[in-house]
Write an enzyme that holds these catalytic residues in place. Sequence first.
Site, PDB file in Angstrom:
ATOM      1  N   TYR A   1       0.752  -1.225  -0.149  1.00 30.05           N
ATOM      2  CA  TYR A   1      -0.005  -0.050  -0.292  1.00 30.05           C
ATOM      3  C   TYR A   1       1.009   1.165   0.112  1.00 30.05           C
ATOM      4  O   TYR A   1       1.911   1.466   0.732  1.00 30.05           O
ATOM      5  CB  TYR A   1      -0.954  -0.026   1.219  1.00 30.05           C
ATOM      6  CG  TYR A   1      -2.306   0.163   0.739  1.00 30.05           C
ATOM      7  CD1 TYR A   1      -2.819   1.067   0.239  1.00 30.05           C
ATOM      8  CD2 TYR A   1      -3.189  -1.158   1.298  1.00 30.05           C
ATOM      9  CE1 TYR A   1      -4.339   0.886   0.007  1.00 30.05           C
ATOM     10  CE2 TYR A   1      -4.738  -1.032   0.891  1.00 30.05           C
ATOM     11  CZ  TYR A   1      -5.173  -0.110   0.365  1.00 30.05           C
ATOM     12  OH  TYR A   1      -6.433   0.018  -0.302  1.00 30.05           O
TER      13      TYR A   1
ATOM     14  N   GLU B   1      -0.332   4.885  -0.454  1.00 26.49           N
ATOM     15  CA  GLU B   1      -1.093   6.275  -0.543  1.00 26.49           C
ATOM     16  C   GLU B   1      -0.202   7.202  -0.497  1.00 26.49           C
ATOM     17  O   GLU B   1       0.529   7.460   0.349  1.00 26.49           O
ATOM     18  CB  GLU B   1      -2.276   6.224   0.357  1.00 26.49           C
ATOM     19  CG  GLU B   1      -3.575   5.237  -0.098  1.00 26.49           C
ATOM     20  CD  GLU B   1      -4.473   5.190   1.139  1.00 26.49           C
ATOM     21  OE1 GLU B   1      -4.180   5.814   2.175  1.00 26.49           O
ATOM     22  OE2 GLU B   1      -5.643   4.793   1.129  1.00 26.49           O
TER      23      GLU B   1
ATOM     24  N   ASP C   1      -6.961  13.426 -25.113  1.00 24.92           N
ATOM     25  CA  ASP C   1      -7.129  12.232 -24.862  1.00 24.92           C
ATOM     26  C   ASP C   1      -6.515  11.479 -25.763  1.00 24.92           C
ATOM     27  O   ASP C   1      -7.246  11.056 -26.925  1.00 24.92           O
ATOM     28  CB  ASP C   1      -8.541  11.542 -24.423  1.00 24.92           C
ATOM     29  CG  ASP C   1      -8.738  10.314 -23.965  1.00 24.92           C
ATOM     30  OD1 ASP C   1      -7.704   9.796 -24.191  1.00 24.92           O
ATOM     31  OD2 ASP C   1      -9.901   9.982 -23.780  1.00 24.92           O
TER      32      ASP C   1
ATOM     33  N   THR D   1      -4.022   6.002 -22.059  1.00 23.52           N
ATOM     34  CA  THR D   1      -3.711   4.926 -21.531  1.00 23.52           C
ATOM     35  C   THR D   1      -2.368   4.393 -21.972  1.00 23.52           C
ATOM     36  O   THR D   1      -1.794   4.676 -22.932  1.00 23.52           O
ATOM     37  CB  THR D   1      -4.998   4.040 -22.016  1.00 23.52           C
ATOM     38  OG1 THR D   1      -4.854   3.924 -23.457  1.00 23.52           O
ATOM     39  CG2 THR D   1      -6.308   4.459 -21.639  1.00 23.52           C
TER      40      THR D   1
ATOM     41  N   LYS E   1      -2.424   0.443 -24.983  1.00 22.18           N
ATOM     42  CA  LYS E   1      -2.925   0.301 -26.384  1.00 22.18           C
ATOM     43  C   LYS E   1      -1.793   0.421 -27.143  1.00 22.18           C
ATOM     44  O   LYS E   1      -1.046  -0.589 -27.135  1.00 22.18           O
ATOM     45  CB  LYS E   1      -4.061   1.338 -26.665  1.00 22.18           C
ATOM     46  CG  LYS E   1      -5.242   1.247 -26.023  1.00 22.18           C
ATOM     47  CD  LYS E   1      -6.585   2.167 -26.194  1.00 22.18           C
ATOM     48  CE  LYS E   1      -7.471   2.786 -25.185  1.00 22.18           C
ATOM     49  NZ  LYS E   1      -8.044   2.026 -24.646  1.00 22.18           N
TER      50      LYS E   1
ATOM     51  N   ARG F   1      -2.087  -2.515 -18.514  1.00 23.07           N
ATOM     52  CA  ARG F   1      -3.471  -1.642 -18.463  1.00 23.07           C
ATOM     53  C   ARG F   1      -3.833  -0.666 -17.560  1.00 23.07           C
ATOM     54  O   ARG F   1      -3.862  -0.842 -16.249  1.00 23.07           O
ATOM     55  CB  ARG F   1      -4.618  -2.780 -18.075  1.00 23.07           C
ATOM     56  CG  ARG F   1      -5.811  -2.709 -18.313  1.00 23.07           C
ATOM     57  CD  ARG F   1      -6.839  -4.066 -18.571  1.00 23.07           C
ATOM     58  NE  ARG F   1      -6.217  -4.532 -19.867  1.00 23.07           N
ATOM     59  CZ  ARG F   1      -6.715  -3.975 -20.903  1.00 23.07           C
ATOM     60  NH1 ARG F   1      -7.916  -3.246 -21.047  1.00 23.07           N
ATOM     61  NH2 ARG F   1      -6.528  -4.701 -22.032  1.00 23.07           N
TER      62      ARG F   1
END
Length: 414
Positions: free
Chosen positions: A52, A54, A197, A223, A226, A232
């Site tokens: 973790y 954060e 985008d 992203t 792709k 991903r």
Amino acid sequence: MFDSIKAQDMEIYNAIVAECHRQRDGIELIPSENYVSAAILEANGSILTNKYSEGYPRKRYYGGQQNIDTIEEIAIARAKELFGCEYVNVQPYSGSPANMAVYFALLNFGDKVMGLKLDHGGHITHGLPISFSGKAYEWVPYLVEENGFIDMDKVEETALREKPKMIVAGFSAYPRNMDWKRFADICKKIGAYSFADISHVGGLIAAGVIESPVPYFDVVMTTTHKTLRGPRSAIIMAKEEHGKAIDRAVFPGLQGGPHDQITASKAICFEEALRPEFKQYGEQVITNAKALAEVLLRYDYNLVSGGTDNHLILVDLTNKGISGKQAQDSLDRAEITLNKNTVPYEKRSPMDPSGIRLGSPAVTTRGFKEKEMQMVGEWMHRVLSDIDNEEVQHQVAAEVKELCQHFPVAGTRV
Ligand SMILES: Cc1ncc(COP(=O)(O)O)c(C=O)c1O
């Protein structure tokens, strides 16, 4: 491979093995998919998933961050080098939450935004009424013309009339280059935020084979799974002045702990994309898409806009008397995977639209060149011109499998 899963969970093991075979033996033409390297697969499946973290490097909420900070700082430095951006956040879980973070950072709920309409090539996060984006903001769509191209004079006209607070330039199904500079100039004229985008073409931009919006735009999101051929996920780049607001919107605004195994995979992806071979990959992606488009045009397929500048092709099948769903299903049986898609000015339903969307990023990764793209086009035509003939589908599937044996995919040997 997958010995531990096999020992403990045969149901999931069997499904993974079947998927390995499908990816290995079939031709992948979905333009938003790709095959990652063995190194990225390893990082994705590593113990980094246990942590973790954060917060941001050197400013975390929990202890034990020395290695995670190193990984995130490397990912940030490589992303900056790759795209030439001033600021980057590498924590977004994926493209949709990244877009939400950009809106959350720069807009108030109810603000007016312009985006490319979904059935004209936009994305659901660009204002589809049933999505979070559509509910939280007021959207004014811009369109492509009957010829399949965006008319920038009309975009400007709409922008001057509507005065949105942000314009989103980007697409999921537009086979042409966007005029980034013109979009940014229009935004400047009306004092709107410019947001690109580039999810679909992020890899082609990283490879330097199509123009980058980064020098012109306030914010750019891509992203990473792709054309960029990474895990991903997504990243948000921006001018330095927007960095603080975007950091706050990602965490704690929208997300909790980042997925550290994915951050490491992204760092590896960026290093791969910085190599000279990645430029060749980008060039071949476009060459391959054009080669496939040429075969389809020869057989009188109606390509939206008449062709392609990038990695994707949108075909309107109306003149062939078949629907996108019929085409997708028949080609599936022939081990050629693509997706049904709406076309501009669609007259059918989204679940059974008039078109198909296909592209070259995945097959180019496995080594296909123009010769193989010709074969793909011929196979597609054989199946589509005799749509219900299962014998043809099975015959093509066997030929596809034979070809695919010569073009291995990382991680699928089981
Ligand atoms: C233009 C665009 N933006 C955002 C997204 C959303 O990305 P994700 O599926 O990772 O949420 C996509 C994915 O298809 C896309 O094409």
